[in-house]
Scaffold this motif. Structure first.
Motif, PDB file in Angstrom:
ATOM      1  N   PRO A  93      47.466  16.852  57.859  1.00  0.00           N
ATOM      2  CA  PRO A  93      47.844  17.277  59.224  1.00  0.00           C
ATOM      3  C   PRO A  93      48.496  18.655  59.279  1.00  0.00           C
ATOM      4  O   PRO A  93      48.564  19.268  60.339  1.00  0.00           O
ATOM      5  CB  PRO A  93      48.842  16.203  59.677  1.00  0.00           C
ATOM      6  N   ILE A  94      48.986  19.129  58.127  1.00  0.00           N
ATOM      7  CA  ILE A  94      49.667  20.434  58.104  1.00  0.00           C
ATOM      8  C   ILE A  94      48.673  21.580  58.334  1.00  0.00           C
ATOM      9  O   ILE A  94      49.009  22.584  58.955  1.00  0.00           O
ATOM     10  CB  ILE A  94      50.405  20.637  56.749  1.00  0.00           C
ATOM     11  N   VAL A  95      47.451  21.391  57.846  1.00  0.00           N
ATOM     12  CA  VAL A  95      46.449  22.470  57.930  1.00  0.00           C
ATOM     13  C   VAL A  95      46.180  22.880  59.388  1.00  0.00           C
ATOM     14  O   VAL A  95      46.289  24.062  59.723  1.00  0.00           O
ATOM     15  CB  VAL A  95      45.149  22.076  57.185  1.00  0.00           C
ATOM     16  N   PRO A  96      45.862  21.924  60.281  1.00  0.00           N
ATOM     17  CA  PRO A  96      45.666  22.335  61.685  1.00  0.00           C
ATOM     18  C   PRO A  96      46.937  22.881  62.340  1.00  0.00           C
ATOM     19  O   PRO A  96      46.859  23.725  63.240  1.00  0.00           O
ATOM     20  CB  PRO A  96      45.188  21.061  62.394  1.00  0.00           C
ATOM     21  N   MET A  97      48.110  22.396  61.863  1.00  0.00           N
ATOM     22  CA  MET A  97      49.368  22.930  62.410  1.00  0.00           C
ATOM     23  C   MET A  97      49.517  24.415  62.052  1.00  0.00           C
ATOM     24  O   MET A  97      49.915  25.232  62.879  1.00  0.00           O
ATOM     25  CB  MET A  97      50.569  22.153  61.847  1.00  0.00           C
ATOM     26  N   ILE A  98      49.187  24.738  60.804  1.00  0.00           N
ATOM     27  CA  ILE A  98      49.261  26.141  60.366  1.00  0.00           C
ATOM     28  C   ILE A  98      48.272  26.985  61.176  1.00  0.00           C
ATOM     29  O   ILE A  98      48.582  28.101  61.599  1.00  0.00           O
ATOM     30  CB  ILE A  98      48.987  26.249  58.840  1.00  0.00           C
ATOM     31  N   TYR A  99      47.106  26.410  61.434  1.00  0.00           N
ATOM     32  CA  TYR A  99      46.098  27.121  62.221  1.00  0.00           C
ATOM     33  C   TYR A  99      46.607  27.366  63.654  1.00  0.00           C
ATOM     34  O   TYR A  99      46.404  28.440  64.221  1.00  0.00           O
ATOM     35  CB  TYR A  99      44.796  26.313  62.245  1.00  0.00           C
ATOM     36  N   ALA A 100      47.311  26.364  64.220  1.00  0.00           N
ATOM     37  CA  ALA A 100      47.857  26.510  65.578  1.00  0.00           C
ATOM     38  C   ALA A 100      48.920  27.610  65.615  1.00  0.00           C
ATOM     39  O   ALA A 100      48.970  28.412  66.555  1.00  0.00           O
ATOM     40  CB  ALA A 100      48.447  25.184  66.059  1.00  0.00           C
ATOM     41  N   VAL A 101      49.757  27.655  64.583  1.00  0.00           N
ATOM     42  CA  VAL A 101      50.792  28.701  64.502  1.00  0.00           C
ATOM     43  C   VAL A 101      50.130  30.075  64.377  1.00  0.00           C
ATOM     44  O   VAL A 101      50.525  31.040  65.046  1.00  0.00           O
ATOM     45  CB  VAL A 101      51.749  28.437  63.308  1.00  0.00           C
ATOM     46  N   TYR A 102      49.093  30.142  63.537  1.00  0.00           N
ATOM     47  CA  TYR A 102      48.351  31.399  63.358  1.00  0.00           C
ATOM     48  C   TYR A 102      47.743  31.845  64.696  1.00  0.00           C
ATOM     49  O   TYR A 102      47.823  33.020  65.077  1.00  0.00           O
ATOM     50  CB  TYR A 102      47.260  31.178  62.299  1.00  0.00           C
ATOM     51  N   ALA A 103      47.160  30.890  65.451  1.00  0.00           N
ATOM     52  CA  ALA A 103      46.548  31.203  66.761  1.00  0.00           C
ATOM     53  C   ALA A 103      47.616  31.721  67.726  1.00  0.00           C
ATOM     54  O   ALA A 103      47.387  32.673  68.483  1.00  0.00           O
ATOM     55  CB  ALA A 103      45.876  29.958  67.332  1.00  0.00           C
ATOM     56  N   PHE A 104      48.813  31.093  67.672  1.00  0.00           N
ATOM     57  CA  PHE A 104      49.884  31.522  68.572  1.00  0.00           C
ATOM     58  C   PHE A 104      50.318  32.954  68.263  1.00  0.00           C
ATOM     59  O   PHE A 104      50.467  33.780  69.167  1.00  0.00           O
ATOM     60  CB  PHE A 104      51.083  30.575  68.486  1.00  0.00           C
TER      61      PHE A 104
END
Lengths: 66, 132
Positions: free
Chosen positions: B50-61
């Protein structure tokens, strides 16, 4: 801070979106500045001054509370 | 809003939606499957999924943050600071209640992040409106 943004924009026949485009900010930001809800930073104030070709002090005036 | 900003905003919304959908799927799959997995490496991989999509969301932000104007950045930052304070207070409150045995929520580390994101979104909408 009070400002004459709406008045100056009106004189030039620009919409809020037109001004937002020129300043490279969102339309919501233009609305907030016009309503006095948001005071722009010094760089943005200079940009506004340049877009309208007016001195900053002719556009922005401090209100009674400063 | 310039075309560049519109495109960035649209991309941010799509990327965040996709990241959150993958996050929910990863959490669901990890919780369903973990009981049947004995291999330690596989368990670590499952727990980190679950951390991988969270990191992607932070990157998108942060990509979107770069094209925000100063007012939008200020709203995002103010909302983040307030959300952090509220979330820490909530965590401390629940921690005290848990210590005294009156109330208990397991997996505090799991709810803190999502709780803070929800609070951040609500404050951001309250301060800046749905369109910032």
């Amino acid at each position: 801070m009070e400002n004459k943004l709406k008045e100056l924009r009106g004189e030039r026949g620009w919409s809020q979106s037109d001004l937002a485009e020129r300043l490279d900010v969102s339309r919501q930001t233009v609305i907030s500045i016009e309503r006095g809800k948001y005071d722009p930073s010094l760089p943005l104030a200079f940009k506004i001054s340049s877009v309208f070709g007016e001195a900053i002090e002719n556009i922005f005036t401090p209100n009674e509370s400063g | 809003m310039s075309e560049k900003r519109k495109t960035a905003c649209r991309r941010y919304r799509i990327e965040t939606f996709v990241a959150m959908a993958i996050y929910l799927a990863a959490v669901f799959i990890a919780t369903q499957v973990s009981g049947n997995v004995t291999d330690q490496t596989a368990l670590i991989a499952l727990s980190l999924a679950p951390i991988v999509p969270m990191i992607y969301a932070v990157y998108a932000f942060f990509k979107y943050y770069r094209v925000m104007d100063e007012r939008e950045r200020r709203i995002a930052s103010d909302a983040a600071a307030l959300a952090l304070v509220i979330s820490v207070l909530a965590a401390i409150t629940i921690g005290f209640m848990q210590s005294l045995g009156g109330f208990a929520i397991d997996d505090v580390m799991n709810w803190f992040g999502p709780f803070m994101i929800v609070v951040w979104s609500l404050i951001r909408i309250r301060i800046g409106g749905p369109d910032w």
